[in-house]
Design a protein around this motif. Sequence first.
Motif, PDB file in Angstrom:
ATOM      1  N   ARG A  81       0.841  -1.199   0.000  1.00 17.90           N
ATOM      2  CA  ARG A  81       0.000   0.000   0.000  1.00 17.90           C
ATOM      3  C   ARG A  81       0.878   1.251   0.000  1.00 17.90           C
ATOM      4  N   ASP A 139       0.379   4.266   1.119  1.00 16.41           N
ATOM      5  CA  ASP A 139       0.347   5.276   2.181  1.00 16.41           C
ATOM      6  C   ASP A 139       1.216   4.898   3.385  1.00 16.41           C
ATOM      7  N   ALA A 140       2.102   3.930   3.209  1.00 18.45           N
ATOM      8  CA  ALA A 140       3.075   3.619   4.269  1.00 18.45           C
ATOM      9  C   ALA A 140       4.443   4.108   3.812  1.00 18.45           C
ATOM     10  N   ASP A 191       7.156   4.586   8.865  1.00 18.07           N
ATOM     11  CA  ASP A 191       6.143   3.634   9.337  1.00 18.07           C
ATOM     12  C   ASP A 191       6.737   2.234   9.415  1.00 18.07           C
ATOM     13  N   LEU A 241       7.105   0.047  12.759  1.00 16.24           N
ATOM     14  CA  LEU A 241       6.391  -1.214  12.956  1.00 16.24           C
ATOM     15  C   LEU A 241       7.348  -2.370  13.225  1.00 16.24           C
ATOM     16  N   LEU A 251       1.558 -10.978  10.133  1.00  8.14           N
ATOM     17  CA  LEU A 251       0.292 -10.238  10.252  1.00  8.14           C
ATOM     18  C   LEU A 251       0.503  -8.805   9.770  1.00  8.14           C
ATOM     19  N   ILE A 252       1.614  -8.232  10.161  1.00  9.75           N
ATOM     20  CA  ILE A 252       1.891  -6.851   9.780  1.00  9.75           C
ATOM     21  C   ILE A 252       2.230  -6.745   8.290  1.00  9.75           C
ATOM     22  N   ASP A 304       1.580  -8.861   5.818  1.00 11.66           N
ATOM     23  CA  ASP A 304       0.378  -9.123   5.014  1.00 11.66           C
ATOM     24  C   ASP A 304      -0.498  -7.887   4.953  1.00 11.66           C
ATOM     25  N   GLY A 305      -0.601  -7.226   6.110  1.00  7.93           N
ATOM     26  CA  GLY A 305      -1.466  -6.067   6.202  1.00  7.93           C
ATOM     27  C   GLY A 305      -0.987  -4.913   5.338  1.00  7.93           C
ATOM     28  N   LEU A 306       0.312  -4.864   5.124  1.00 14.85           N
ATOM     29  CA  LEU A 306       0.854  -3.775   4.309  1.00 14.85           C
ATOM     30  C   LEU A 306       0.668  -4.040   2.822  1.00 14.85           C
ATOM     31  N   GLN A 350      -4.357  -4.183  -0.765  1.00 13.30           N
ATOM     32  CA  GLN A 350      -5.575  -4.995  -0.819  1.00 13.30           C
ATOM     33  C   GLN A 350      -5.996  -5.097  -2.281  1.00 13.30           C
TER      34      GLN A 350
END
Lengths: 200, 200
Positions: free
Chosen positions: B152, B154-155, B159, B163, B187-188, B190-192, B195
Amino acid sequence: MTGTPAADGRPHALRADAQRNRARILDAARTAVDEQGTQASLRDIARRAGVGMGTLYRHFPDREALLEELLGQRFDLLAGRAAALEASRSPEDALVEWLGEFTAGAGAYRGLAASMMATLNDESSSLHASCLAMRQAATRLLSNAQDAGHIRSDADGTDLFALVNAVTWIVDQAPSIAARRQHLLSLIVDGLKRQPAAGP
Amino acid sequence: MTGTPAADGRPHALRADAQRNRARILDAARTAVDEQGTQASLRDIARRAGVGMGTLYRHFPDREALLEELLGQRFDLLAGRAAALEASRSPEDALVEWLGEFTAGAGAYRGLAASMMATLNDESSSLHASCLAMRQAATRLLSNAQDAGHIRSDADGTDLFALVNAVTWIVDQAPSIAARRQHLLSLIVDGLKRQPAAGP
DNA sequence: ACCTGAACACCGTTCAAGT
DNA sequence: ACCTGAACACCGTTCAAGT
């Protein structure tokens, strides 16, 4: 017979002077933790309270016993908020909102994250019980959101607590990062959301 | 003329005994940090090294100067790894692999995360330069993966560093959580990941 | 029953005195 | 030029002595 020793073997109420000292110590502790964080000097707290070191130790056998008095309230409050949000919001909203409140409030107590982690596996800690209750409340919010299909199912309460505490910690390491609290939290929370399945 | 004072105004090489003391201090520091983390007692380090406190301070004016010697190597190494991965892997693989190596190695230095955060905005810190170089290398990996559309947008590098440091920190708070390092990191990460857009 | 404060074993940091 | 170790101002924790 007011104030006479109890005849039933239960612990006596505190003597008036002891009660006053206890209150003074807690006041001083609040100020000190506010200024210096959870690692505030116990000696300094005793000094501010105007009591001897022995008095502080008599009332609070270790640092965590003292912190429990200050943080226990906060934990209970947050557990209550979790229950309230569970009743009033959608599973996803409730979780997201609670995490926001948790991390926002934590800024007021430098060192809180470390104190909470220390309490995690230490059942003898004074903070254990109230912290556990809060974690369980948060875990319910997580489960609800998972059951509703909003959050990936391979994250559990411990993961959630670890991540949110990690954010709490990082945020009070540097003011420049504190400003990004909301953003960092949303990077994590977004990431926990179930990735939508590819098109039909 | 070997060993005579330099005539060009450049600093002299260390006297032989000073050089030996410096090496002893670093050896002792390595052992102490290994056992007690980056907050190891400086007094203890001097004791192990068999030198007076003044000698330790003469060679290393503060704790960070001492840590720089130990951690600077690690930072340089990780910066090098980032460059190597950038050349040999896909943007996404390079980033994920580097983050894994970063957090895996950090376990060897308790307190490392806190030391790194302290150095972030403190340009006078001895650790500032080598840490900055490493962060810049990591930021390149992030940008590459973003340009390739995997992460994504916006990181940013800050950041990412925050993290990954937060994970480093949480992981050495409790052994029960250390076991979940890989899981928390994924988890982190994957989250980045970007989507995927909803179906056509 | 409760309190005080000195005592002990540690810190980090500085600095006069030595070689 | 470099080293030593005592000195200073702090900790947390314990405990004999007081009221």
